[in-house]
Design an enzyme around this catalytic site. Sequence first.
Site, PDB file in Angstrom:
ATOM      1  N   MET A   1      -3.141   4.951  -0.289  1.00  0.00           N
ATOM      2  CA  MET A   1      -4.473   4.362  -0.467  1.00  0.00           C
ATOM      3  C   MET A   1      -4.448   2.942   0.099  1.00  0.00           C
ATOM      4  O   MET A   1      -4.656   1.964  -0.635  1.00  0.00           O
ATOM      5  CB  MET A   1      -4.825   4.348  -1.958  1.00  0.00           C
ATOM      6  N   HIS A   2      -4.229   2.845   1.425  1.00  0.00           N
ATOM      7  CA  HIS A   2      -4.100   1.517   2.028  1.00  0.00           C
ATOM      8  C   HIS A   2      -5.357   0.660   1.802  1.00  0.00           C
ATOM      9  O   HIS A   2      -5.322  -0.374   1.140  1.00  0.00           O
ATOM     10  CB  HIS A   2      -3.886   1.618   3.543  1.00  0.00           C
ATOM     11  N   ASP A   3      -6.466   1.106   2.413  1.00  0.00           N
ATOM     12  CA  ASP A   3      -7.646   0.232   2.479  1.00  0.00           C
ATOM     13  C   ASP A   3      -8.296  -0.062   1.124  1.00  0.00           C
ATOM     14  O   ASP A   3      -8.721  -1.204   0.889  1.00  0.00           O
ATOM     15  CB  ASP A   3      -8.675   0.817   3.463  1.00  0.00           C
ATOM     16  N   THR A  11       0.827  -1.223   0.000  1.00  0.00           N
ATOM     17  CA  THR A  11       0.000   0.000   0.000  1.00  0.00           C
ATOM     18  C   THR A  11       0.853   1.261   0.000  1.00  0.00           C
ATOM     19  O   THR A  11       0.399   2.304  -0.457  1.00  0.00           O
ATOM     20  CB  THR A  11      -0.995   0.010   1.176  1.00  0.00           C
TER      21      THR A  11
END
Length: 317
Positions: A243-245, A193
């Site tokens: 934009m991890h999730d 991520t």
Amino acid sequence: MIPIIIDCDPGIDDTAALILATAAAPELKLLGVTTVFGNVPVERTTLNALKVMELCGSGHVPVAKGCARPVLRPARNAQFIHGATGLGRVDLPEPKAHPVAQHGVDFLIETIRGAPAPITLVAVGPLTNVALAIVKEPEVMRQLERIVIMGGTLRGLGNMPNTSSFNVYADPHATEIVLRSGLPLVICTIDATHMVRSTPRQLKLLREVGNRHAGVLADLFEEHAFEGTPEQLAADTPVGGCMHDPCCIAYLLAPDIFGGRMVNVQVDTSSELSMGRTVIDWWGHSDNPPNAFVINRADPEAFFDLLRGKVALLGNF
Ligand code: BDR
Ligand code: CA
């Protein structure tokens, strides 16, 4: 059509995951959202989830409030990143809908139990709700297609002071329960991520989509956007609003954007120094059997192309 439940703590990047998931209908069918403490306290993550669902015209999707604290450790938050409300400086209207009466853990169990087809659970906050559901109804949880998790580090370059990643550090014991569950797991690590940065260029392109949802996303990430010098990017400096999730949602839609392999993953719950650090046997040096598909890389251009394409489909309401 992939039926999903999102367990989350919105949260700036959780909001991006919710928007991408609703924009991806009918490829994804969002059956519900469960909330957990994390980036902000659970009252707030629940309110934010309701607000984001209504922003996406999905106010009918049930939102169930889950756990307010980790299994053993004191609750932590990430307000220093996500702001006091969890949505940075973005102010969304008060929602009309309310959370369902059922606790998030029971909502997970009953929705999975009653589903006509196996559900994919996307867990992008601390894993407390997921672990408690496993402890309460392990057989029901076996009906899941898989659990796609955001968290953990392969190379130990996490975003917490002890180099662990927030979601795992926030409830390492819950993470251990999930890792030992024997359920099919996909773990999107922070190694992957951190490659998906909302640079000013990407945010400009996103804003050009022109609808309200794209604007909200750009506003949310703008505060943390960072282009990075070539040296920083070459050194893989983890800066810029990552934009991890939404990577977990993108993985469901276009797995080729990501790379990884089946390996053994454990988590340290015994040493304060490395509490919440994942130990990932990438090279297979141990005899421990693989228990997760670990994602360690992502193609940011392909991710943002996908995000813009889907968000454009939300139109302008
Ligand atoms: C994870 O921690 C949270 O702050 C984010 O929402 C994401 O789920 C990244 O480490
Ligand atoms: Ca999150």
